[in-house]
Write an enzyme that holds these catalytic residues in place. Structure first.
Site, PDB file in Angstrom:
ATOM      1  CB  ALA A   1      -0.816  -0.074   1.262  1.00 26.83           C
ATOM      2  CE  LYS A   2       2.715   4.028  -4.926  1.00 25.41           C
ATOM      3  NZ  LYS A   2       2.677   4.906  -6.234  1.00 25.41           N
ATOM      4  N   GLY A   3       0.132   5.723   0.766  1.00 23.48           N
ATOM      5  CA  GLY A   3      -0.930   6.738   1.398  1.00 23.48           C
ATOM      6  C   GLY A   3      -2.183   6.814   0.495  1.00 23.48           C
TER       7      GLY A   3
ATOM      8  N   GLY B   1      -5.063   9.020   1.803  1.00 23.10           N
ATOM      9  CA  GLY B   1      -6.047   9.946   2.481  1.00 23.10           C
ATOM     10  C   GLY B   1      -6.105  11.197   1.971  1.00 23.10           C
ATOM     11  CD  GLU B   2      -1.423  13.766   3.754  1.00 23.96           C
ATOM     12  OE1 GLU B   2      -0.484  13.967   2.892  1.00 23.96           O
ATOM     13  OE2 GLU B   2      -1.016  13.610   4.846  1.00 23.96           O
TER      14      GLU B   2
END
Lengths: 166, 141
Positions: free
Chosen positions: A116-118, A120-121
């Site tokens: 996974a990566k980030g 939400g932003e």
């Protein structure tokens, strides 16, 4: 460049997420009110670990960013926020949002948890530009700041008309 | 249940402080966000705007009373879990109360009825999409 957790040095941002945002808007030419009619988000976030919650993160981010683009004006007075209430700091309700259609492009990231990566932003970053561009496309107005409230859009259009007349 | 409270005490505070029913949340405290939604005799109200004197003798349903006595979740609660209708959770009790009220009035709601029925309940996290899906799923049974 690798990240060294002991020395706390290296590339701390090895995994940018990527996205494409497409907004379809209608602008009322009498009131300059903008409505987002449809919204598509294509997200590359590494591997999607939980499809339901991952889509929910993107949908929620897009919804926040539609507020950021159109409604959420922070008014400062003497160093304090003058409209820090839900009555006068307007965020989107269930009536204000378009269908938000989310698609994922999965490219597992070798150094992320389970690939996974980030996630939400990113939807806070590209949505307002997509909406501003759609408004510019619809009206010809050179929109250069957000939120694009009816008042600010009307002022922009009026300024441009004045400039043409002169 | 009986309680001695100042007549102008907010129903929200009486529920939370006197009865210990802290499932009902305070969001804005000014009637905009719906986090404090409860049912008073089946009507959806903001408990932050309701003086307790107005509910003498009334039947109040809070989020604690939505599940069955045996703890079995209601169709709305179960659908919120399955569809990802809750993220941070602060709007969730009020949203479930509002959805329950909506389905009591419109057992098979259209998209427009769902949007209008939940318009008094703000959610910052979900973009409402999964909440709409949860309501549709609960309606389908």
């Amino acid at each position: 460049v690798q990240w060294d957790d002991d020395a706390y040095r290296g590339d701390a941002y090895g995994a940018y997420a990527w996205a494409v945002y497409v907004a379809s808007v209608s602008v009322d030419t009498a009131t300059c009110e903008t409505r987002v009619d449809d919204f598509v988000a294509l997200q590359e976030v590494g591997r999607v670990l939980h499809p339901v919650l991952a889509a929910g993160q993107i949908e929620g981010g897009v919804a926040q960013a539609i507020g950021y683009a159109l409604f959420e004006e922070v008014i400062w007075r003497n160093g304090r926020m003058a409209n820090g209430q839900m009555t006068n700091y307007i965020m989107p309700t269930s009536m204000d949002l378009p269908p938000i259609r989310v698609f994922f492009e999965e490219r597992p990231y070798a150094h992320g948890p389970f690939g996974a990566k980030g996630i939400g932003e990113l939807p806070m970053d590209g949505v307002a530009p997509a909406i501003a561009n759609a408004i510019a496309h619809a009206t010809g107005a050179a929109v250069s700041k957000i939120p694009i409230t009816p008042e600010s859009l009307m002022a922009t259009i009026d300024r441009q008309r004045e400039a043409v007349r002169v | 249940m009986e309680v001695d409270a100042h007549p102008m005490a907010r129903l929200l505070d009486v529920l939370r402080v006197e009865f210990g029913l802290t499932g009902t949340k305070e969001g804005c405290g000014e009637g905009e966000c719906g986090a404090c939604s409860v049912l008073v005799n089946g009507e959806l109200v903001n408990s932050c705007l309701t003086p307790v004197l107005q509910v003498e003798g009334a039947t109040i349903t809070t989020i604690e009373g939505v599940a069955g006595a045996d703890g079995a979740l209601s169709a709305v609660q179960q659908a919120f879990i399955e569809q990802g209708g809750a993220q941070c959770g602060i709007c969730t009790p009020g949203m479930i109360i509002a959805a329950t009220s909506l389905l009591a009035r419109y057992p098979d709601p259209t998209e427009a009825e769902i949007r209008a029925g939940l318009a008094g309940n703000l959610c910052r996290c979900t973009g409402y999409v999964r909440i709409f899906e949860a309501v549709r799923k609960a309606a389908a049974g």
